[in-house]
Structures are given as structure tokens and as C-alpha cells.
Design a protein around this motif. Structure first.
Motif, PDB file in Angstrom:
ATOM      1  N   ASP A 170       0.766  -1.156  -0.018  1.00 40.95           N
ATOM      2  CA  ASP A 170       0.006   0.026   0.076  1.00 40.95           C
ATOM      3  C   ASP A 170       0.742   1.397  -0.210  1.00 40.95           C
ATOM      4  O   ASP A 170       0.508   2.317  -0.774  1.00 40.95           O
ATOM      5  N   ALA A 171       2.003   1.307   0.731  1.00 39.10           N
ATOM      6  CA  ALA A 171       2.784   2.189   0.861  1.00 39.10           C
ATOM      7  C   ALA A 171       3.345   2.534  -0.508  1.00 39.10           C
ATOM      8  O   ALA A 171       3.766   3.742  -0.807  1.00 39.10           O
ATOM      9  N   VAL A 172       3.931   1.542  -1.115  1.00 34.93           N
ATOM     10  CA  VAL A 172       4.604   1.530  -2.306  1.00 34.93           C
ATOM     11  C   VAL A 172       3.667   2.229  -3.488  1.00 34.93           C
ATOM     12  O   VAL A 172       4.171   3.177  -4.041  1.00 34.93           O
ATOM     13  N   GLU A 173       2.607   1.765  -3.511  1.00 32.26           N
ATOM     14  CA  GLU A 173       1.753   2.323  -4.508  1.00 32.26           C
ATOM     15  C   GLU A 173       1.360   3.676  -4.420  1.00 32.26           C
ATOM     16  O   GLU A 173       1.285   4.453  -5.048  1.00 32.26           O
ATOM     17  N   GLU A 174       1.217   3.951  -3.030  1.00 33.79           N
ATOM     18  CA  GLU A 174       0.787   5.625  -2.627  1.00 33.79           C
ATOM     19  C   GLU A 174       2.233   6.439  -3.012  1.00 33.79           C
ATOM     20  O   GLU A 174       1.924   7.578  -3.651  1.00 33.79           O
ATOM     21  N   TYR A 175       3.288   5.833  -2.641  1.00 36.76           N
ATOM     22  CA  TYR A 175       4.595   6.559  -2.865  1.00 36.76           C
ATOM     23  C   TYR A 175       4.630   6.970  -4.462  1.00 36.76           C
ATOM     24  O   TYR A 175       5.195   7.949  -4.998  1.00 36.76           O
ATOM     25  N   PHE A 176       4.222   5.921  -5.425  1.00 38.94           N
ATOM     26  CA  PHE A 176       4.460   6.013  -6.525  1.00 38.94           C
ATOM     27  C   PHE A 176       3.526   7.140  -7.279  1.00 38.94           C
ATOM     28  O   PHE A 176       3.731   7.482  -8.469  1.00 38.94           O
ATOM     29  N   HIS A 177       2.466   7.304  -6.731  1.00 38.62           N
ATOM     30  CA  HIS A 177       1.438   8.307  -7.131  1.00 38.62           C
ATOM     31  C   HIS A 177       1.393   9.434  -6.586  1.00 38.62           C
ATOM     32  O   HIS A 177       0.726  10.576  -6.874  1.00 38.62           O
ATOM     33  N   LEU A 178       2.364   9.879  -5.612  1.00 40.06           N
ATOM     34  CA  LEU A 178       2.273  11.158  -4.947  1.00 40.06           C
ATOM     35  C   LEU A 178       3.675  11.872  -5.577  1.00 40.06           C
ATOM     36  O   LEU A 178       4.641  11.415  -5.772  1.00 40.06           O
ATOM     37  N   PRO A 179       3.518  13.253  -5.816  1.00 41.24           N
ATOM     38  CA  PRO A 179       4.778  13.980  -5.999  1.00 41.24           C
ATOM     39  C   PRO A 179       5.660  14.076  -5.027  1.00 41.24           C
ATOM     40  O   PRO A 179       5.549  13.902  -3.637  1.00 41.24           O
TER      41      PRO A 179
END
Length: 179
Positions: A110-119
Motif C-alpha cells: 500500500d505504501a509503495v503504491e501511494e509513493y508511486f502516485h505522490l509528487p
């Protein structure tokens, strides 16, 4: 993201690691086929030494015990039929153990996915421990940004301080990392 192959996700995650830590920090995921949910753990190693373990079994056990503590503290008796209450206590227990730095493999994903989508600006502001770790080793974060973070890092958890000091040392700004 769970539908993507780990090798592709890992390659993308590795591409964000700064040059000074590129061969030192590794992300690994292990699944246990015989586990009831076939999940396992994710872990981060530095210089081939495990520094953060995100095991689903450990997380589940801690959620159970934290839920038990919540029920005891609030004098709530367990009722198998009260799904809403059980769900809410489970969510509360999960948030509490994440704040303590105990994560499951799915928390890592979940953290990786969020990280990929955040500036990067949002990544740097995140309160999520795993995302904060990603930000500290991110190639888009420079020395001046690291220097500005010094004060706030002193109030963070030990694992975040560890990665901050690791990055400072790797980038040759060791003097900033000492308390």
C-alpha cells in the motif's frame, strides 16, 4: 499494484534510490505458499542486513492483541455478531501498531503504491513511516532538503532517524546527522 509482478514493482522502486545508496539498500518480498493467505513478508536491507521487517503474521498477531487491549480498556465484551464494532476495533488496532512501526506485507505494498502516485513534495510531508523512509533515500531529495529536515527528523521514530543518518553519511553531510 498487487496485480503487477513484484520484479517490475521492485525495478521501479529501485529506480528511485539515490546513487549513493543504490547498491546498499534493497527491498525484498517473500510469500509463503503454505500460509493461509499466501502472504509473507517484505523487508528492507541495508548492506545485506535486515533493518525493517514487515511480516503479515507478526502484524496479524499484534492486531489481535492490540484489539484485545482496546476491548479490555473500554470494557467491551467480544461479540462475534457485532461485525461493525469488531471491524472498527480492528481498524483502530491496525492504526496503533502501524504507529508503533509494526507493518504487514500488504502495508508495504500500500505504501509503495501511494509513493508511486505522490509528487515528491507530498512524499516529504507524509506521516506514513514507510513512505517517509522512501523519501529519505529518494534520488529527487537533495542535500539542501536533507539539511532542512534535520530538526524535524530528531522528533521521528528511530527507524526514520536511521535512514536519515544513512543518507547523510552516504552523501557526505555527516555533520548534520549528529545530535
Amino acid at each position: 499494484m498487487r496485480n503487477q509482478q513484484w520484479s517490475k514493482v521492485k525495478k521501479k522502486l529501485d529506480s528511485f534510490i539515490c546513487d549513493s545508496l543504490r547498491n546498499r539498500v534493497q527491498f525484498t518480498v517473500t510469500n509463503y505458499r503454505k500460509a493461509h493467505d499466501q502472504l509473507g513478508r517484505a523487508f528492507i536491507t541495508v548492506d545485506k542486513k535486515e533493518v525493517l521487517n514487515m511480516c503479515t503474521i507478526v502484524s496479524s498477531r499484534e492486531i489481535f492483541w492490540k484489539g484485545h487491549e482496546i476491548r479490555n480498556a473500554q470494557s467491551i465484551e467480544y461479540d462475534v455478531c457485532n461485525k461493525k464494532e469488531n471491524y472498527e476495533i480492528g481498524i483502530q488496532a491496525h492504526e496503533m501498531i502501524k504507529a508503533e512501526g509494526i507493518f504487514a506485507q500488504y502495508d508495504f505494498f500500500d505504501a509503495v503504491e501511494e509513493y508511486f502516485h505522490l509528487p515528491i513534495e507530498k512524499v516529504l510531508e507524509s506521516d506514513h513511516i514507510i513512505i517517509k523512509i522512501f523519501s529519505l533515500i529518494d534520488r529527487r531529495v537533495g542535500k539542501r532538503t536533507l539539511q532542512r529536515m534535520r530538526e524535524s527528523i530528531q522528533n521521528e521514530q528511530e527507524i526514520i532517524q536511521y535512514f536519515y543518518n544513512l543518507r547523510c553519511e552516504a552523501d557526505g553531510i555527516r555533520g548534520l546527522c549528529k545530535k
